[in-house]
Design a protein around this motif. Structure first.
Motif, mmCIF file in Angstrom:
data_model
loop_
_atom_site.group_PDB
_atom_site.id
_atom_site.type_symbol
_atom_site.label_atom_id
_atom_site.label_comp_id
_atom_site.label_asym_id
_atom_site.label_seq_id
_atom_site.Cartn_x
_atom_site.Cartn_y
_atom_site.Cartn_z
ATOM 1 N N ASP A 1 0.874 -1.406 -0.044
ATOM 2 C CA ASP A 1 0.059 0.038 -0.185
ATOM 3 C C ASP A 1 0.786 1.314 0.016
ATOM 4 O O ASP A 1 0.457 2.359 -0.749
ATOM 5 C CB ASP A 1 -0.885 0.147 1.284
ATOM 6 C CG ASP A 1 -0.380 -0.118 2.593
ATOM 7 O OD1 ASP A 1 0.772 -0.405 2.465
ATOM 8 O OD2 ASP A 1 -1.101 0.055 3.679
ATOM 9 N N ALA B 1 1.744 1.791 -3.603
ATOM 10 C CA ALA B 1 0.650 2.322 -4.106
ATOM 11 C C ALA B 1 0.501 3.778 -4.124
ATOM 12 O O ALA B 1 0.120 4.680 -4.830
ATOM 13 C CB ALA B 1 -0.619 1.568 -3.761
ATOM 14 N N ALA B 2 0.907 4.377 -2.685
ATOM 15 C CA ALA B 2 0.937 5.898 -2.550
ATOM 16 C C ALA B 2 1.862 6.455 -3.082
ATOM 17 O O ALA B 2 1.487 7.824 -3.354
ATOM 18 C CB ALA B 2 0.872 5.790 -1.023
ATOM 19 N N PHE C 1 3.654 5.402 -6.242
ATOM 20 C CA PHE C 1 3.625 5.101 -7.643
ATOM 21 C C PHE C 1 2.222 5.109 -8.318
ATOM 22 O O PHE C 1 1.977 5.209 -9.496
ATOM 23 C CB PHE C 1 4.560 3.828 -8.131
ATOM 24 C CG PHE C 1 5.900 4.378 -7.584
ATOM 25 C CD1 PHE C 1 6.694 5.091 -8.336
ATOM 26 C CD2 PHE C 1 6.370 3.552 -6.401
ATOM 27 C CE1 PHE C 1 7.979 5.016 -7.879
ATOM 28 C CE2 PHE C 1 7.732 3.686 -6.042
ATOM 29 C CZ PHE C 1 8.753 4.563 -6.755
ATOM 30 N N GLY C 2 1.255 4.593 -7.547
ATOM 31 C CA GLY C 2 -0.065 4.693 -8.062
ATOM 32 C C GLY C 2 -0.357 3.429 -7.967
ATOM 33 O O GLY C 2 0.132 2.224 -7.872
ATOM 34 N N ASP C 3 -1.856 2.750 -7.853
ATOM 35 C CA ASP C 3 -2.483 1.500 -7.928
ATOM 36 C C ASP C 3 -1.956 0.794 -9.033
ATOM 37 O O ASP C 3 -1.633 -0.354 -8.892
ATOM 38 C CB ASP C 3 -3.790 1.554 -8.094
ATOM 39 C CG ASP C 3 -4.437 2.312 -6.475
ATOM 40 O OD1 ASP C 3 -3.772 2.058 -5.590
ATOM 41 O OD2 ASP C 3 -5.587 2.859 -6.555
ATOM 42 N N ASP C 4 -1.970 1.198 -10.153
ATOM 43 C CA ASP C 4 -1.685 0.389 -11.398
ATOM 44 C C ASP C 4 -0.270 -0.346 -11.241
ATOM 45 O O ASP C 4 -0.084 -1.277 -11.632
ATOM 46 C CB ASP C 4 -1.765 1.282 -12.613
ATOM 47 C CG ASP C 4 -3.329 1.717 -13.017
ATOM 48 O OD1 ASP C 4 -4.144 1.039 -12.537
ATOM 49 O OD2 ASP C 4 -3.507 2.583 -13.934
ATOM 50 N N PHE C 5 0.721 0.779 -10.740
ATOM 51 C CA PHE C 5 1.851 0.385 -10.660
ATOM 52 C C PHE C 5 2.059 -0.920 -9.658
ATOM 53 O O PHE C 5 2.916 -1.828 -9.764
ATOM 54 C CB PHE C 5 2.860 1.453 -10.411
ATOM 55 C CG PHE C 5 4.316 1.069 -10.212
ATOM 56 C CD1 PHE C 5 5.264 1.303 -11.168
ATOM 57 C CD2 PHE C 5 4.824 0.765 -8.799
ATOM 58 C CE1 PHE C 5 6.518 0.880 -10.884
ATOM 59 C CE2 PHE C 5 6.193 0.344 -8.553
ATOM 60 C CZ PHE C 5 6.919 0.496 -9.550
ATOM 61 N N ARG D 1 3.787 1.667 -15.737
ATOM 62 C CA ARG D 1 3.656 3.084 -15.980
ATOM 63 C C ARG D 1 3.390 3.534 -14.269
ATOM 64 O O ARG D 1 2.584 3.010 -13.654
ATOM 65 C CB ARG D 1 2.492 3.394 -16.824
ATOM 66 C CG ARG D 1 3.099 3.110 -18.011
ATOM 67 C CD ARG D 1 1.794 3.834 -19.033
ATOM 68 N NE ARG D 1 2.130 3.986 -20.544
ATOM 69 C CZ ARG D 1 3.143 4.546 -21.202
ATOM 70 N NH1 ARG D 1 3.193 5.698 -20.516
ATOM 71 N NH2 ARG D 1 3.360 4.499 -22.457
ATOM 72 N N SER D 2 3.673 4.956 -14.173
ATOM 73 C CA SER D 2 3.293 5.542 -12.903
ATOM 74 C C SER D 2 3.136 6.956 -13.329
ATOM 75 O O SER D 2 3.356 7.501 -14.751
ATOM 76 C CB SER D 2 4.400 5.537 -11.742
ATOM 77 O OG SER D 2 5.411 6.391 -12.173
ATOM 78 N N ALA D 3 2.772 7.894 -12.515
ATOM 79 C CA ALA D 3 2.948 9.441 -12.992
ATOM 80 C C ALA D 3 4.156 9.837 -13.397
ATOM 81 O O ALA D 3 4.236 11.011 -13.888
ATOM 82 C CB ALA D 3 2.185 10.269 -11.852
ATOM 83 N N TYR D 4 5.447 9.353 -12.861
ATOM 84 C CA TYR D 4 6.734 9.777 -13.022
ATOM 85 C C TYR D 4 7.265 9.399 -14.530
ATOM 86 O O TYR D 4 7.885 10.092 -15.062
ATOM 87 C CB TYR D 4 7.658 9.278 -11.995
ATOM 88 C CG TYR D 4 7.098 9.518 -10.633
ATOM 89 C CD1 TYR D 4 7.327 11.064 -10.143
ATOM 90 C CD2 TYR D 4 6.555 8.593 -9.808
ATOM 91 C CE1 TYR D 4 6.962 11.181 -8.690
ATOM 92 C CE2 TYR D 4 6.271 9.057 -8.486
ATOM 93 C CZ TYR D 4 6.319 10.136 -8.027
ATOM 94 O OH TYR D 4 5.941 10.522 -6.766
#
Length: 277
Positions: A186, A189-190, A192-196, A213-216
């Motif tokens: 978790d 997830a916080a 890099f995101g849930d998908d990552f 993929r992440s927001a980065y």
């Protein structure tokens, strides 16, 4: 004659005194009792103990006298503020008094027996399950490369899988770091995101996968260790069980006590505007 008297400063002083006397009723027996301040031995000991907790030593006579004078000042101003109605319509004071009442409700919760805690643990066992822990290395490819980001990531991934020397040197810098050790999923997830996190959880250990993929940007990942979620024994999580037990019982006590108090009131809500769809 009367006009001349009204212009005299002494008359102004006497009139003001009479007004104060009339407002606060200092001559009434009821207010006379309320205007007596008794500083008990318990109060003195409490003030001395508070000083000792702050300074790690008992107060000397002058310091204790200063504490007493401050306490008396506070009591005088507190009583005068109540008489002036300064506690009315003050949201901060109302909120603080509400909190103190709820603290009183909490005091009605008894200390749990061991059997109660064990029963609570069994009936809420999922609350105490440890999170999955994952360790991994990553090679980052920034989306600032534009249209070349995806092909570059695939090319670097192929070199990593083939264990080509210097493959990781073609990556971009990521301030979050390249290596994560025994990190809860978790938390990943916080960051890099849930998908990552989902992609990472499904990755086979000891094999390079990606790009995730992440927001980065794009990440090529090698999972080095995965510790699945586990159920610890009661003895290991007993403090957490007791905290959860108290939190639930306190909430129940507050709700029950409030309903008891509410039953003594007749509540009317006037002019309640009802929103129309």
């Amino acid at each position: 004659m009367l006009k001349r008297l009204l212009r005299e400063p002494l008359m102004h002083f006497l009139l003001l005194g009479a007004l104060i006397f009339a407002v606060f009723g200092h001559g009434s027996s009821e207010n006379a009792a309320n205007r007596q301040i008794v500083v008990s031995r318990v109060d003195v000991d409490r003030l001395a103990a508070a000083f000792s907790r702050t300074w790690n030593r008992p107060p000397d006579p002058n310091e204790l006298q200063a504490q007493l004078q401050d306490y008396i000042r506070e009591e005088v101003l507190y009583r005068e503020a109540l008489q002036l109605g300064l506690d009315k319509d003050d949201s901060i004071i109302r909120r603080r008094l509400r909190q103190k009442m709820e603290f009183l409700f909490e005091d009605t919760v008894p200390t749990p027996q061991e059997a109660e805690l064990r029963a609570y643990y069994q009936s809420h066992i999922e609350k105490f399950r440890t999170a999955s822990l994952i360790s991994f290395r990553q090679v980052f490819v920034s989306t600032r490369r534009g249209n070349a980001a995806e092909p570059d990531a695939q090319q670097i991934l192929a070199r990593l899988v083939a264990d080509t020397p210097g493959a990781a040197e073609q990556a971009d810098t990521l301030l979050l770091g390249q290596t994560f050790s025994r990190t809860p999923l978790d938390r990943i997830a916080a960051l890099f995101g849930d998908d990552f996190a989902h992609g990472l959880a499904g990755a086979a250990p000891a094999h390079w996968v990606g790009p995730l993929r992440s927001a980065y940007g794009l990440h090529l990942v090698l999972v080095t260790a995965l510790e699945p979620a586990a159920m610890p024994p009661f003895e290991q999580v007993r403090p957490a069980v007791e905290r959860e037990w108290f939190a639930e019982r306190r909430s129940e006590a507050q709700a029950a006590q409030y309903q008891t108090l509410l039953a003594g009131y007749r509540v009317t809500v006037q002019d309640l505007a009802v929103a129309t769809p």
